[in-house]
Design an enzyme around this catalytic site. Structure first.
Site, PDB file in Angstrom:
ATOM      1  N   CYS A   1      14.716 -12.153 -10.160  1.00 39.94           N
ATOM      2  CA  CYS A   1      14.010 -10.860 -10.077  1.00 39.94           C
ATOM      3  C   CYS A   1      13.262 -10.732  -8.749  1.00 39.94           C
ATOM      4  O   CYS A   1      13.290  -9.681  -8.127  1.00 39.94           O
ATOM      5  CB  CYS A   1      12.958 -10.713 -11.174  1.00 39.94           C
ATOM      6  N   ASP A   2      12.569 -11.766  -8.357  1.00 40.10           N
ATOM      7  CA  ASP A   2      11.589 -11.639  -7.271  1.00 40.10           C
ATOM      8  C   ASP A   2      11.933 -12.391  -5.997  1.00 40.10           C
ATOM      9  O   ASP A   2      11.227 -12.257  -4.997  1.00 40.10           O
ATOM     10  CB  ASP A   2      10.213 -12.114  -7.780  1.00 40.10           C
TER      11      ASP A   2
ATOM     12  N   CYS B   1      10.626 -15.731 -12.355  1.00 41.60           N
ATOM     13  CA  CYS B   1      12.012 -15.272 -12.325  1.00 41.60           C
ATOM     14  C   CYS B   1      12.493 -15.134 -10.885  1.00 41.60           C
ATOM     15  O   CYS B   1      12.200 -14.132 -10.223  1.00 41.60           O
ATOM     16  CB  CYS B   1      12.135 -13.943 -13.066  1.00 41.60           C
TER      17      CYS B   1
END
Ligand code: NDP
Length: 316
Positions: free
Chosen positions: A139-140, A136
């Site tokens: 997200c990261d 992701c």
């Protein structure tokens, strides 16, 4: 087999499931929620969540899910461990088998079973989980500012993730197994013309290496061909973008799904083609797949379930 009757059954314990449980319990629907295979959902596999509104300093993914769980519990939602293994949605009450050993007869059902990112199946993906391996970018990606990352995949998701990461990282390699991209033309152009993205066609990742996290990837070029070549590429982050698989298998005989298995809902509502069955979160969302959008759809699903029960009561 043991049978239990409930007004609302929620399957899944991600942001969609828990938010549905919060709303439904506050509406006195006495919801029963089964957490599924991965209690707390995909979010428990990430570290810091920085884009969920209400947490200005960010929040650990596990903590966020624990907060949502406690909030649902506070209003009396009945939260249980267990996996839905079979479903009969041919008539109401719907019959859902839990762990193959108990049947829940539900007047309404919210499917919030999520979707799981696909991985290549390398041992190293598990070894470096949370230490440089991610599925992701949204997200990261933030953790790879000015670093070098690789994205695996040649579809729209991979191109989108590569482009997103190129806005943060110093260099992005796109590892594509075929000699061409499968993504839409516009995404292909964006990737091919981006100065920070280098596309490695006809490449496969065979493993990762690094002492305290990912420091590089073992690559093979033109696997199985006469000129097959193996080499190592130094990277700091390894992103998978080879597709998601929605967890809709046991419902497919009853609710409409698209070719990829996502449950089809009516417009932007969580209503499925089966009256009284609602779908929320990633299982019905091929586009956004964010914790906050999942929570929003869980809220809608609970409100729809409440209305459905009210109508059913006044008609029956
Ligand atoms: P896709 O199935 O379209 O693409 C998956 C990619 O991963 C393909 O390039 C595939 O390679 C590759 N892949 C799959 N398995 C492996 C493997 N084991 N090793 C190496 N590579 C692998 O999935 P997406 O998630 O990209 O897209 C899903 C759907 O969502 C599509 O319809 C897409 O158009 C849509 N989408 C649309 C977006 C938009 O419009 N903005 C954004 C994101 C997704 P190969 O080509 O060789 O099979």
């Amino acid at each position: 087999m043991e049978t239990e009757k409930v007004r609302l059954l929620i399957i899944g314990s991600g942001p969609a499931g828990y938010t549905a449980a919060i709303y439904a319990s506050r509406a006195n629907l006495n919801p029963v929620l089964y957490a599924g295979l991965q209690p707390g959902s995909q979010l428990t596999t990430t570290t810091e969540v920085e884009n969920f509104p209400g947490y200005p300093q960010g929040v650990d993914g596990n903590q966020l899910m624990e907060d949502l769980r406690q909030q649902a519990e506070r209003f009396g939602a009945d939260l249980r461990q267990g996996v839905a293994t079979q479903a009969d949605l041919s008539e109401r009450p719907f019959k859902i088998t839990i762990d193959g050993s108990k049947v829940i007869e539900a007047e309404t059902l919210i499917i919030a079973t999520g979707a799981a990112a696909k991985y290549l199946g390398l041992e190293d993906e598990k070894k470096y989980a949370g230490m440089g391996v991610s599925a992701c970018a949204t997200c990261d990606g933030f953790f790879y500012r000015k670093k070098t990352v690789a994205v695996v995949g040649g579809g729209d998701t991979a191109c989108e993730e590569a482009t997103y990461l190129a806005g943060l990282a110093a260099k992005v390699y796109l590892i594509v197994r075929k000699p061409f991209l499968r993504a839409s033309k516009i995404m292909q152009e964006r990737v091919m013309n981006h100065p920070k993205i280098e596309v490695l066609f006809e490449h496969n990742a065979e493993g990762l290496f690094g002492e305290n996290g990912v420091e590089g990837v073992h690559l093979v070029h033109r696997r199985g061909e006469a000129d097959e070549r193996h080499y190592d590429l130094p990277i700091d982050g390894f992103f998978l973008a080879i597709g998601h698989k929605p967890s809709s298998d046991i419902f497919k005989d009853y609710v409409e799904t698209d070719a990829a298995g996502y449950i089809v809902t009516e417009g932007s509502s969580p209503r499925t083609n089966v009256p009284g069955v609602f779908a929320a979160g990633d299982v019905a969302d091929p586009h956004y797949r964010q914790a906050i959008t999942a929570a929003g759809s869980g809220c809608k699903a609970a409100i729809e379930a409440e209305r459905f029960l009210l109508n059913a009561a006044s008609n029956g």
